[in-house]
Design a protein around this motif. Structure first.
Motif, PDB file in Angstrom:
ATOM      1  N   PRO A   1       0.759  -1.133  -0.020  1.00  0.00           N
ATOM      2  CA  PRO A   1      -0.104  -0.020  -0.126  1.00  0.00           C
ATOM      3  C   PRO A   1       0.881   1.452   0.092  1.00  0.00           C
ATOM      4  O   PRO A   1       1.881   1.045   0.320  1.00  0.00           O
ATOM      5  CB  PRO A   1      -0.802  -0.154   1.471  1.00  0.00           C
ATOM      6  N   VAL A   2       0.461   2.329  -0.352  1.00  0.00           N
ATOM      7  CA  VAL A   2       0.813   3.548  -0.143  1.00  0.00           C
ATOM      8  C   VAL A   2       1.051   3.944   1.055  1.00  0.00           C
ATOM      9  O   VAL A   2       0.276   3.863   1.964  1.00  0.00           O
ATOM     10  CB  VAL A   2       0.200   4.657  -0.988  1.00  0.00           C
ATOM     11  N   PRO A   3       2.426   4.250   1.594  1.00  0.00           N
ATOM     12  CA  PRO A   3       2.701   4.483   3.008  1.00  0.00           C
ATOM     13  C   PRO A   3       2.027   5.833   3.548  1.00  0.00           C
ATOM     14  O   PRO A   3       2.743   6.874   3.513  1.00  0.00           O
ATOM     15  CB  PRO A   3       4.133   4.484   3.023  1.00  0.00           C
ATOM     16  N   LEU A   4       1.160   5.921   4.021  1.00  0.00           N
ATOM     17  CA  LEU A   4       0.647   6.998   4.809  1.00  0.00           C
ATOM     18  C   LEU A   4       1.342   7.399   5.864  1.00  0.00           C
ATOM     19  O   LEU A   4       1.681   6.537   6.562  1.00  0.00           O
ATOM     20  CB  LEU A   4      -0.936   6.814   5.273  1.00  0.00           C
ATOM     21  N   GLY A   5       1.861   8.677   5.794  1.00  0.00           N
ATOM     22  CA  GLY A   5       3.018   9.087   6.728  1.00  0.00           C
ATOM     23  C   GLY A   5       4.375   8.813   6.400  1.00  0.00           C
ATOM     24  O   GLY A   5       5.212   9.352   7.393  1.00  0.00           O
ATOM     25  N   GLY A   6       4.429   8.192   5.200  1.00  0.00           N
ATOM     26  CA  GLY A   6       5.957   7.747   4.863  1.00  0.00           C
ATOM     27  C   GLY A   6       6.386   8.970   4.065  1.00  0.00           C
ATOM     28  O   GLY A   6       5.699   9.751   3.196  1.00  0.00           O
ATOM     29  N   VAL A   7       7.857   9.021   3.813  1.00  0.00           N
ATOM     30  CA  VAL A   7       8.233  10.168   3.100  1.00  0.00           C
ATOM     31  C   VAL A   7       8.497   9.409   1.424  1.00  0.00           C
ATOM     32  O   VAL A   7       9.052   8.305   1.408  1.00  0.00           O
ATOM     33  CB  VAL A   7       9.497  10.581   3.500  1.00  0.00           C
ATOM     34  N   VAL A   8       8.110   9.969   0.520  1.00  0.00           N
ATOM     35  CA  VAL A   8       8.190   9.429  -0.809  1.00  0.00           C
ATOM     36  C   VAL A   8       8.678  10.524  -2.051  1.00  0.00           C
ATOM     37  O   VAL A   8       8.577  11.765  -1.835  1.00  0.00           O
ATOM     38  CB  VAL A   8       6.975   8.911  -1.365  1.00  0.00           C
ATOM     39  N   GLN A   9       9.340   9.919  -2.936  1.00  0.00           N
ATOM     40  CA  GLN A   9       9.788  10.673  -3.916  1.00  0.00           C
ATOM     41  C   GLN A   9       8.816  10.633  -5.008  1.00  0.00           C
ATOM     42  O   GLN A   9       8.221   9.428  -5.578  1.00  0.00           O
ATOM     43  CB  GLN A   9      11.156  10.468  -4.696  1.00  0.00           C
ATOM     44  N   PHE A  10       8.243  11.731  -5.905  1.00  0.00           N
ATOM     45  CA  PHE A  10       7.323  11.582  -6.834  1.00  0.00           C
ATOM     46  C   PHE A  10       7.382  12.553  -7.807  1.00  0.00           C
ATOM     47  O   PHE A  10       8.090  13.497  -7.562  1.00  0.00           O
ATOM     48  CB  PHE A  10       6.000  11.718  -6.149  1.00  0.00           C
TER      49      PHE A  10
ATOM     50  N   HIS B   1      -7.107  10.282   0.821  1.00  0.00           N
ATOM     51  CA  HIS B   1      -8.581  11.057   0.391  1.00  0.00           C
ATOM     52  C   HIS B   1      -9.595   9.814   0.009  1.00  0.00           C
ATOM     53  O   HIS B   1     -10.713  10.183  -0.297  1.00  0.00           O
ATOM     54  CB  HIS B   1      -8.357  11.938  -1.031  1.00  0.00           C
ATOM     55  N   GLU B   2      -9.156   8.791  -0.180  1.00  0.00           N
ATOM     56  CA  GLU B   2     -10.036   7.547  -0.427  1.00  0.00           C
ATOM     57  C   GLU B   2     -10.883   7.608  -1.627  1.00  0.00           C
ATOM     58  O   GLU B   2     -11.585   6.713  -1.839  1.00  0.00           O
ATOM     59  CB  GLU B   2     -10.950   7.480   0.920  1.00  0.00           C
ATOM     60  N   ASP B   3     -10.230   8.387  -2.490  1.00  0.00           N
ATOM     61  CA  ASP B   3     -10.797   8.297  -3.836  1.00  0.00           C
ATOM     62  C   ASP B   3      -9.571   8.138  -4.856  1.00  0.00           C
ATOM     63  O   ASP B   3      -9.582   8.219  -6.037  1.00  0.00           O
ATOM     64  CB  ASP B   3     -11.283   9.875  -4.277  1.00  0.00           C
ATOM     65  N   GLY B   4      -8.385   7.424  -4.282  1.00  0.00           N
ATOM     66  CA  GLY B   4      -7.129   7.000  -5.015  1.00  0.00           C
ATOM     67  C   GLY B   4      -6.128   8.202  -5.268  1.00  0.00           C
ATOM     68  O   GLY B   4      -5.218   7.934  -5.974  1.00  0.00           O
ATOM     69  N   THR B   5      -6.499   9.085  -4.677  1.00  0.00           N
ATOM     70  CA  THR B   5      -5.563  10.322  -4.437  1.00  0.00           C
ATOM     71  C   THR B   5      -5.020  10.671  -2.909  1.00  0.00           C
ATOM     72  O   THR B   5      -5.811   9.983  -1.987  1.00  0.00           O
ATOM     73  CB  THR B   5      -6.077  11.654  -5.056  1.00  0.00           C
ATOM     74  N   TYR B   6      -3.720  11.242  -3.060  1.00  0.00           N
ATOM     75  CA  TYR B   6      -3.131  11.521  -1.650  1.00  0.00           C
ATOM     76  C   TYR B   6      -2.879  13.046  -1.537  1.00  0.00           C
ATOM     77  O   TYR B   6      -2.469  13.394  -2.607  1.00  0.00           O
ATOM     78  CB  TYR B   6      -2.130  10.613  -1.391  1.00  0.00           C
ATOM     79  N   ALA B   7      -3.012  13.261  -0.296  1.00  0.00           N
ATOM     80  CA  ALA B   7      -2.046  14.863   0.000  1.00  0.00           C
ATOM     81  C   ALA B   7      -0.804  14.648   0.373  1.00  0.00           C
ATOM     82  O   ALA B   7      -0.456  13.949   1.070  1.00  0.00           O
ATOM     83  CB  ALA B   7      -3.054  15.533   0.893  1.00  0.00           C
ATOM     84  N   THR B   8       0.238  15.278  -0.035  1.00  0.00           N
ATOM     85  CA  THR B   8       1.598  15.524   0.321  1.00  0.00           C
ATOM     86  C   THR B   8       1.843  16.743   1.009  1.00  0.00           C
ATOM     87  O   THR B   8       1.089  17.896   0.944  1.00  0.00           O
ATOM     88  CB  THR B   8       2.541  15.126  -0.730  1.00  0.00           C
TER      89      THR B   8
ATOM     90  N   THR C   1      -1.493  20.312  -5.216  1.00  0.00           N
ATOM     91  CA  THR C   1      -1.912  19.261  -6.421  1.00  0.00           C
ATOM     92  C   THR C   1      -1.997  17.906  -5.473  1.00  0.00           C
ATOM     93  O   THR C   1      -1.179  17.437  -5.167  1.00  0.00           O
ATOM     94  CB  THR C   1      -0.972  19.211  -7.618  1.00  0.00           C
ATOM     95  N   PRO C   2      -2.975  17.094  -5.731  1.00  0.00           N
ATOM     96  CA  PRO C   2      -3.132  15.606  -5.147  1.00  0.00           C
ATOM     97  C   PRO C   2      -2.286  14.626  -5.917  1.00  0.00           C
ATOM     98  O   PRO C   2      -1.890  14.926  -6.906  1.00  0.00           O
ATOM     99  CB  PRO C   2      -4.580  15.264  -5.477  1.00  0.00           C
ATOM    100  N   LEU C   3      -1.946  13.810  -5.288  1.00  0.00           N
ATOM    101  CA  LEU C   3      -0.940  12.715  -5.545  1.00  0.00           C
ATOM    102  C   LEU C   3      -1.739  11.197  -5.964  1.00  0.00           C
ATOM    103  O   LEU C   3      -2.559  11.120  -5.446  1.00  0.00           O
ATOM    104  CB  LEU C   3       0.098  12.381  -4.697  1.00  0.00           C
ATOM    105  N   ILE C   4      -1.389  10.894  -7.187  1.00  0.00           N
ATOM    106  CA  ILE C   4      -1.594   9.412  -7.363  1.00  0.00           C
ATOM    107  C   ILE C   4      -0.716   8.566  -7.484  1.00  0.00           C
ATOM    108  O   ILE C   4       0.474   9.140  -7.462  1.00  0.00           O
ATOM    109  CB  ILE C   4      -2.502   9.358  -8.671  1.00  0.00           C
ATOM    110  N   ARG C   5      -0.850   7.333  -7.058  1.00  0.00           N
ATOM    111  CA  ARG C   5       0.155   6.131  -6.939  1.00  0.00           C
ATOM    112  C   ARG C   5       1.188   6.161  -8.200  1.00  0.00           C
ATOM    113  O   ARG C   5       2.363   5.899  -7.913  1.00  0.00           O
ATOM    114  CB  ARG C   5      -0.348   4.824  -6.575  1.00  0.00           C
TER     115      ARG C   5
ATOM    116  N   THR D   1     -13.711  18.116   3.254  1.00  0.00           N
ATOM    117  CA  THR D   1     -12.665  17.521   2.464  1.00  0.00           C
ATOM    118  C   THR D   1     -13.332  16.215   1.700  1.00  0.00           C
ATOM    119  O   THR D   1     -12.625  15.683   1.097  1.00  0.00           O
ATOM    120  CB  THR D   1     -11.182  17.320   2.791  1.00  0.00           C
ATOM    121  N   ALA D   2     -14.252  15.909   2.217  1.00  0.00           N
ATOM    122  CA  ALA D   2     -15.314  14.617   2.027  1.00  0.00           C
ATOM    123  C   ALA D   2     -16.564  15.104   1.751  1.00  0.00           C
ATOM    124  O   ALA D   2     -17.139  16.121   2.356  1.00  0.00           O
ATOM    125  CB  ALA D   2     -14.980  13.560   2.794  1.00  0.00           C
TER     126      ALA D   2
END
Length: 461
Positions: free
Chosen positions: A69-78, A101-108, A119-123, A443-444
């Motif tokens: 899974p996408v690591p919520l709380g983790g540091v990523v490069q995108f 966001h539970e719609d397939g997007t994430y906030a960074t 801008t929202p992030l996608i996997r 936000t929901a």
């Protein structure tokens, strides 16, 4: 200076130079060797991840497998697309994932910034997950890339001087004139391989470092906007940021769309705090003027102050979501419960009767409850024990929050969805009492609304 003092000075400076070279070589090796295992490294260019990751640090990254899974709380490069960049140029960014966001997007967000990235992030944009932090070793590459010749020249001169000093001080001496002394000859014979290995290590380390600078790793920016604590195998950051309400602190009721008091005529309503909406402007039956005011603080409908408060409330949610989980609990919350971060095994939390939060004598103890929905049943209540404080209790819902009739509760409630309180009241004796805050982030969907009846709201001491 006597010969003895001169000898000691040479030894001390030579040893310091050698330690410096070995340290640089070790850091360079840590930054480069993971590439053998298919990992990559990146030099951080900017400072939005400070104080945990600084410009010039090297972050070592591994790929994010498809089955993880996408690591919520983790540091990523995108990869941040060109339209999201102020200069219209696509870049690699290193930030923390703070919201799902539970719609397939994430906030960074960057740890040093006040807001989440716009801008929202996608996997599919994620190119790596942070695994190791190597401090400072990328500074020469950063200086070279930025054209900062002076610090680069000073560093290069110092490194070359350290190398020459090491080779000079620890060079094997010629003792041919002392060969008649058998003991000294044996000592020199044993010393030569040791000195040779030391000098070889210094040369190899300097060469490795030169390679790191001459072939700089791809850079990542960290200059957008939010906060840092990763769940990587080697933590690259300090504990998550401190929990702070910032400009949202004076608000007892804050919503993105509307706050509506359903109490007939607004009577039996007492809000000892500010009330605000942003960007919405709908505040109904809550006022601090007239013959019967029921709000003692400011009423901010779509004002800049309310907008600033909403920004800080969303930043608080990001910080709460970044905290590591203490335990998963069943949906029905029963006590006593000690300090920690709790998530629901079913996605919902319900307080059905009396729940005691026990700080066990620690007034700084923090209680965080995270779920999809949060519900307080009819006549339920929250009791604080052992020095627990309402200011340190947080309820976070990805969906809606429902607080039943005649409930007494404590803490800051943050919902992405809607919040309702005491709407099923059977009469004027049933009230809703809160020591804390209700915040609907919006936000929901549906969200951004607070509807309540006969509230008595005070801010935590």
């Amino acid at each position: 200076m006597t010969a003895a003092l001169w000898g000691w000075a040479r030894l001390v400076t030579g040893t310091a130079a050698q330690i410096y070279l070995v340290m640089l070589a070790a850091l360079a090796a840590i930054a480069l060797i993971p590439a053998v295992f298919g990992w990559s490294s990146t030099v951080i260019q900017t400072g939005s991840m400070e104080p945990h990751i600084d410009p010039g640090d090297v972050v070592v990254l591994s790929a994010l497998p498809d089955d993880q899974p996408v690591p919520l709380g983790g540091v990523v490069q995108f990869t941040s697309p060109a339209p999201a960049q102020p200069d219209g140029i696509e870049r690699s960014v290193l930030h923390r994932i703070v919201i799902d966001h539970e719609d397939g997007t994430y906030a960074t967000a960057g740890d040093a910034n006040a807001d989440v990235d716009s801008t929202p992030l996608i996997r599919e944009q994620i190119t790596g997950q942070a695994r190791l932090l190597v401090p400072f070793i990328g500074l020469p590459a950063l200086w070279a890339d930025a054209g900062r010749q002076l610090p680069l020249a000073l560093w290069a001169s110092g490194t070359v001087a350290a190398l020459l000093l090491t080779l000079t001080v620890f060079a094997p001496r010629n003792h041919s004139e002392d060969l008649t002394d058998g003991a000294d000859s044996d000592h020199n014979t044993r010393q030569l391989p040791v000195l040779a290995r030391r000098n070889a290590l210094a040369v190899a380390g300097t060469a490795l470092l030169a390679g790191l600078v001459s072939a700089p790793m791809p850079p990542s920016t960290a200059a957008f906007t939010a906060r840092t604590g990763t769940r990587a195998s080697w933590r690259v950051a300090a504990p998550p940021p401190a929990l702070t309400l910032g400009r949202a602190a004076p608000y007892g009721l804050l919503a993105s769309t509307s706050v509506i008091n359903q109490t007939p005529g607004g009577h039996e309503t007492a809000v000892s705090a500010n009330v605000g909406t942003s960007p919405g402007t709908n505040i109904v039956a809550l006022h601090n003027t007239g013959s019967r005011p029921n709000v003692t603080g400011a009423v901010e409908a779509g004002t800049p102050a309310a907008a600033a408060a909403m920004t800080d409330a969303r930043a608080l949610e990001s910080a709460l979501l970044a905290r590591p989980v203490t335990a998963n609990r069943s949906a029905a919350l029963t006590g006593p419960i000690t300090a920690g971060v709790y998530t629901s095994t079913t996605g919902a939390f319900t307080v059905s009767s009396t729940l005691t939060l026990d700080a066990q004598g620690d007034p700084t103890a923090v209680f965080v409850f995270r779920a999809t929905t949060l519900t307080a049943a009819l006549n339920s209540q929250i009791i604080l024990a052992g020095g627990a404080r309402a200011a340190n209790v947080y309820w976070v819902a990805a969906g809606n929050i429902t607080l039943g009739a005649n409930t007494t509760t404590r803490g800051t409630y943050l919902a992405r969805g809607a919040i309702t309180a005491n709407l099923n009241s059977g009469g004027p004796t049933q009230r809703f009492t809160l020591e804390g805050r209700l915040i609907s982030l919006g936000t929901a969907s549906p969200g951004g609304t607070i509807d309540l009846n006969r509230p008595t709201i005070t801010l935590p001491a």
